[in-house]
Design a protein around this motif. Structure first.
Motif, PDB file in Angstrom:
ATOM      1  N   VAL A 587       0.939  -1.096  -0.021  1.00 31.62           N
ATOM      2  CA  VAL A 587      -0.077   0.002  -0.081  1.00 31.62           C
ATOM      3  C   VAL A 587       0.871   1.430   0.049  1.00 31.62           C
ATOM      4  N   ASN A 588       1.871   1.151   0.837  1.00 29.79           N
ATOM      5  CA  ASN A 588       2.903   2.251   0.820  1.00 29.79           C
ATOM      6  C   ASN A 588       3.738   2.315  -0.440  1.00 29.79           C
ATOM      7  N   SER A 589       4.010   1.315  -1.141  1.00 26.93           N
ATOM      8  CA  SER A 589       4.930   1.463  -2.182  1.00 26.93           C
ATOM      9  C   SER A 589       4.231   1.703  -3.721  1.00 26.93           C
ATOM     10  N   HIS A 590       3.068   1.198  -3.811  1.00 30.52           N
ATOM     11  CA  HIS A 590       2.089   1.107  -4.961  1.00 30.52           C
ATOM     12  C   HIS A 590       0.902   2.078  -4.609  1.00 30.52           C
ATOM     13  N   PRO A 591       1.296   3.455  -5.108  1.00 31.71           N
ATOM     14  CA  PRO A 591       0.059   4.595  -4.908  1.00 31.71           C
ATOM     15  C   PRO A 591      -1.072   4.275  -6.038  1.00 31.71           C
ATOM     16  N   ASN A 592      -0.853   3.543  -6.925  1.00 30.93           N
ATOM     17  CA  ASN A 592      -1.961   3.489  -7.894  1.00 30.93           C
ATOM     18  C   ASN A 592      -2.415   1.982  -7.899  1.00 30.93           C
ATOM     19  N   HIS A 593      -2.829   1.565  -6.900  1.00 30.43           N
ATOM     20  CA  HIS A 593      -3.320   0.177  -6.433  1.00 30.43           C
ATOM     21  C   HIS A 593      -4.667   0.104  -6.522  1.00 30.43           C
ATOM     22  N   PRO A 594      -5.246  -1.115  -6.555  1.00 27.34           N
ATOM     23  CA  PRO A 594      -6.698  -1.315  -6.372  1.00 27.34           C
ATOM     24  C   PRO A 594      -7.276  -0.734  -5.245  1.00 27.34           C
ATOM     25  N   VAL A 595      -8.603  -0.326  -5.294  1.00 26.20           N
ATOM     26  CA  VAL A 595      -9.352   0.416  -4.075  1.00 26.20           C
ATOM     27  C   VAL A 595      -9.283  -0.528  -2.925  1.00 26.20           C
ATOM     28  N   ASN A 596      -9.659  -1.773  -3.303  1.00 19.28           N
ATOM     29  CA  ASN A 596      -9.790  -2.948  -2.366  1.00 19.28           C
ATOM     30  C   ASN A 596      -8.545  -2.999  -1.388  1.00 19.28           C
ATOM     31  N   TRP A 597      -7.527  -2.544  -1.756  1.00 20.70           N
ATOM     32  CA  TRP A 597      -6.348  -2.827  -1.115  1.00 20.70           C
ATOM     33  C   TRP A 597      -6.624  -2.032   0.415  1.00 20.70           C
ATOM     34  N   HIS A 598      -7.038  -0.749   0.292  1.00 17.20           N
ATOM     35  CA  HIS A 598      -7.252  -0.159   1.631  1.00 17.20           C
ATOM     36  C   HIS A 598      -7.917  -0.998   2.416  1.00 17.20           C
ATOM     37  N   LYS A 599      -9.195  -1.411   2.073  1.00 20.79           N
ATOM     38  CA  LYS A 599      -9.973  -2.228   3.092  1.00 20.79           C
ATOM     39  C   LYS A 599      -9.092  -3.547   3.513  1.00 20.79           C
ATOM     40  N   ASN A 600      -8.417  -4.132   2.517  1.00 24.01           N
ATOM     41  CA  ASN A 600      -7.640  -5.402   3.065  1.00 24.01           C
ATOM     42  C   ASN A 600      -6.791  -4.990   3.934  1.00 24.01           C
ATOM     43  N   TYR A 601      -6.054  -3.714   3.890  1.00 26.74           N
ATOM     44  CA  TYR A 601      -4.848  -3.504   4.993  1.00 26.74           C
ATOM     45  C   TYR A 601      -5.599  -2.944   6.185  1.00 26.74           C
ATOM     46  N   ALA A 602      -6.868  -2.267   5.988  1.00 28.44           N
ATOM     47  CA  ALA A 602      -7.430  -2.025   7.378  1.00 28.44           C
ATOM     48  C   ALA A 602      -7.798  -3.233   8.097  1.00 28.44           C
ATOM     49  N   ILE A 603      -8.206  -4.348   7.359  1.00 28.70           N
ATOM     50  CA  ILE A 603      -8.587  -5.550   8.071  1.00 28.70           C
ATOM     51  C   ILE A 603      -7.626  -6.175   8.705  1.00 28.70           C
ATOM     52  N   ALA A 604      -6.383  -6.000   7.940  1.00 23.74           N
ATOM     53  CA  ALA A 604      -5.261  -6.713   8.430  1.00 23.74           C
ATOM     54  C   ALA A 604      -4.714  -6.173   9.704  1.00 23.74           C
ATOM     55  N   CYS A 605      -4.973  -4.940   9.531  1.00 24.01           N
ATOM     56  CA  CYS A 605      -4.199  -3.865  10.830  1.00 24.01           C
ATOM     57  C   CYS A 605      -5.550  -4.391  12.165  1.00 24.01           C
ATOM     58  N   GLU A 606      -6.568  -4.544  11.877  1.00 19.51           N
ATOM     59  CA  GLU A 606      -7.347  -4.811  12.838  1.00 19.51           C
ATOM     60  C   GLU A 606      -7.181  -6.196  13.370  1.00 19.51           C
ATOM     61  N   ARG A 607      -6.926  -7.220  12.481  1.00 15.50           N
ATOM     62  CA  ARG A 607      -6.435  -8.496  13.075  1.00 15.50           C
ATOM     63  C   ARG A 607      -5.366  -8.448  13.856  1.00 15.50           C
ATOM     64  N   MET A 608      -4.308  -7.581  13.759  1.00 18.24           N
ATOM     65  CA  MET A 608      -3.148  -7.596  14.283  1.00 18.24           C
ATOM     66  C   MET A 608      -3.360  -7.099  15.573  1.00 18.24           C
ATOM     67  N   LEU A 609      -4.399  -6.157  15.807  1.00 19.06           N
ATOM     68  CA  LEU A 609      -4.778  -5.816  16.964  1.00 19.06           C
ATOM     69  C   LEU A 609      -4.882  -6.912  18.012  1.00 19.06           C
TER      70      LEU A 609
END
Length: 671
Positions: A587-609
């Motif tokens: 997410v940090n290295s590919h600014p023009n990524h698919p939109v759903n990456w934002h959601k997937n990264y957010a879920i991954a952060c929540e799971r890490m919690l």
């Protein structure tokens, strides 16, 4: 002749240098894992078998002294692609005497995005490009031959190469169908086509097909831990050779594709994008130039190449039964347009030479025209390299390799993995069989169990795994042909003695202790031109995302709610951590990524919690969760879960505020 061959060699070396500099150092995506594994194990690749590529790849893995087996086959394909460039140059130079025209043809084709990306991966397309160039070069040589003896020699060599080319990709048969009648008609007109010569040509053609003997030989020996089909019978060989399991003369079985008109429109647009409009214009100039009296000597060859292009494009558009409005299927189809792009590039080189020739005739003694010819060729070549180098540079791409290694390393000792889908199947087979990773693990292909040949051929290489029948079928029982079929439920029930994923089980037959069994399933969707590949590992949902570039794959995880509670805490922790680390990086290295990456990264952060890791700040995780959920909701307004996500964000914001307040209170208390 000598100067032309030397220039062709020098150009090929330059292409090889650029290709080598951009090679993937490890396993690329696509069919590479399967093709390398088949070669490494001396098995049979998917239909039609690709025996020539398999044997060449086996030699590369055994003889080349550098890198992993994947890198060695990547390097082989890069060198084959460079040789194809040399042959395209030679074709144009032989017919026109123009160095600039040859450089244009070889350069714009070799450094187009499509050619470049498929020439540096372990795939069959660079070898097919080589044969396209070889047949065109032999055609040019035949046309320029001055004696009957020379034409006889070239025609026999050409017949052999026609047969040999069919030992790789069968689409080249459409070029052969044009070249063979043309050569025979030329020989007939010169009274050089006797019955004896025709018989010799047929024998040369059949000699070229000899690599196909490898298929029944490999199938009979049955030593490969991975192979496809049973070619020990004539019917089995014919089934594989004719691609009946995929659909003969089709790209896929039981698919409804785009219309012929739509396919041709897409192809023309792709040619314009890949080769540029000036190159298409020059190809048209070559055809028009045949009307000029000074061009009669090579007009028949130009029309032959144009006819090859038209026949191939029309036939392929008719039979390519995939919906190319979907990015995934477009990525599958466009690879087969390489063959037509090569013909366009050669015609463009001849067109540039024709323009220079006409200009010299009109402006006699002009010193500007040669410079303009060279400038045009070099400018178009440089623009290709400039536009495509960064996109095709795979020299730091370890993504598929890491994906497979992380997946295997996360499995407990003695696990049995039921594969489904190309991405996990090809990648895991490669690292397991070719690089010897995790020899304690057993790979069983769930989809391959539906073929009647799979269990008879490969069951002996799966020690301790008991199959309650002859083949997998959704409806178990005895089939009309007498085959005893079993479904997945029956297989798991018998094999695992009723255990759940991740629990201990005894393999029937040898009593080997199996600590875990896992199901890998893969489905494909598309978003913004990217391929989204969703994998379910024993109920733990993960996602791998790739762009249409081969091997340009980011192994990422979307950690949703587990469907079962039987996955061990250790495996969960590994997968969640890998998901978070991977998404954070991409997410940090590919600014023009698919939109759903934002959601997937957010879920991954929540799971890490939920893991309560001491090495990750909970405030950072909560902040990233809120930030990327909001970014997703802002850009994905049509998501039916959008309101639920926004509601969750409100709750997470309160959690974040509470966390910050508690931190502040602790700081004040400490002060």
């Amino acid at each position: 002749m000598g100067a032309g061959a030397g220039a062709a060699g020098a150009l090929g070396a330059a292409v090889a240098a650029l290709y080598t500099a951009t090679l993937p150092p490890a396993l690329p995506g696509g069919d590479a894992g399967e093709l390398i594994t088949a070669a490494y194990e001396l098995g049979v690749a998917h239909p039609p078998g690709y025996p020539l590529f398999t044997l060449l790849a086996k030699l590369a893995t055994g003889l080349l002294p550098v890198g992993s087996p994947a890198y060695r086959v990547n390097l082989l394909c890069g060198l084959l692609g460079a040789a194809a460039a040399s042959l395209l140059f030679y074709t144009v130079f032989r017919l026109s005497g123009s160095y600039a025209g040859g450089i244009l043809a070889a350069g714009v084709f070799s450094f187009s995005r499509l050619t470049w990306q498929w020439s540096i991966a372990a795939e069959v397309f660079s070898l097919n490009n080589l044969f396209v160039g070889l047949l065109m070069a032999l055609t040019a040589h035949f046309e320029e031959a001055s004696t009957a003896k020379e034409r006889s020699k070239i025609s026999k060599l050409g017949a052999f190469c026609c047969g040999l080319s069919l030992c790789n990709q069968h689409t080249i048969v459409l070029y052969i169908a044009c070249i063979v009648p043309w050569v025979l008609s030329r020989l007939f007109r010169k009274s050089e086509l006797s019955l004896g010569h025709l018989l010799k040509l047929g024998l040369c053609f059949l000699a070229g097909l000899l690599p196909y003997l490898y298929l029944p030989a490999s199938s009979y020996l049955n030593r490969a831990r991975w192979t496809w089909g049973d070619q020990t019978t004539f019917q089995g060989f014919l089934t594989h050779f004719l691609r009946e399991e995929y659909g003969t003369f089709n790209l896929a079985k039981s698919e409804t594709g785009s219309s012929m008109r739509e396919m041709l429109v897409f192809q023309l647009a792709q040619m314009k994008s890949e080769l540029s409009l000036p190159v298409l214009a020059l190809a048209l100039v070559a055809c028009v130039s045949t009307a000029l009296p000074t061009k009669q000597q090579r007009s028949s060859v130009i029309w032959l190449f144009a006819g090859m292009l038209c026949l191939y494009s029309l036939f392929f558009a008719w039979r390519a039964n995939l919906d190319i409005t979907k990015p995934l299927f477009l990525g599958v189809v466009e690879r087969f347009w390489l063959q037509s792009n090569a013909a366009v590039a050669v015609l463009a080189g001849l067109g540039l030479a024709a323009l220079a020739s006409v200009g010299s005739a009109v402006l006699e003694g002009s010193r500007v025209l040669p410079w303009l010819e060279w400038l045009s060729a070099l400018a178009l070549l440089a623009s290709q390299v400039w536009a495509n180098y960064s996109a095709c540079d795979q020299s730091n791409n370890y993504v598929v390799d890491k994906f497979a290694r992380n997946l295997l390393s996360s499995m407990p000792t003695g696990a049995v993995i039921l594969l489904r889908g190309d991405l996990p199947g090809n990648a895991l087979r490669y690292v397991h069989y070719c690089e010897g990773m995790r020899p304690d693990i057993t790979l069983v292909d769930q989809e391959m169990m539906t073929y009647e040949w799979y269990l008879p051929k490969l069951a002996k290489h799966l020690p301790g795994v008991y199959f309650p029948g002859n083949r997998w079928n959704p409806v178990e029982g005895v089939l009309p042909d007498g085959t005893l079929a079993f479904n997945l439920h029956r297989f798991l029930k018998v094999f695992t003695k009723g255990t759940q994923p991740g629990e201990g089980a005894i393999r029937s037959g040898r009593g080997v202790r199996v600590k875990s069994w896992f199901l890998l399933m893969l489905s494909l969707t598309q978003e913004s031109g990217f391929i989204l590949q969703e994998i379910s590992i024993t109920g733990l949902k993960t996602t791998a995302v790739s762009s249409p570039l081969p091997g340009k794959l980011w192994p990422t995880r979307r950690c949703g709610k587990p469907e079962t509670a039987s996955v061990t805490a250790e495996v969960k922790s590994q997968l969640y951590t890998f998901a978070y680390t991977s998404y954070k990086e991409i997410v940090n290295s590919h600014p023009n990524h698919p939109v759903n990456w934002h959601k997937n990264y957010a879920i991954a952060c929540e799971r890490m919690l939920r893991l309560h890791r001491v090495d990750v700040d909970p405030e950072v995780l909560l902040s990233e969760t809120v930030k990327h959920f909001l970014l997703y909701a802002e850009k994905a307004e049509d998501d039916p879960q959008r309101q639920d996500i926004l509601q969750a964000v409100k709750h997470l914001k309160k959690e974040l505020q509470g966390l910050r307040k508690r931190k502040e209170d602790l700081r004040r208390g400490a002060g």
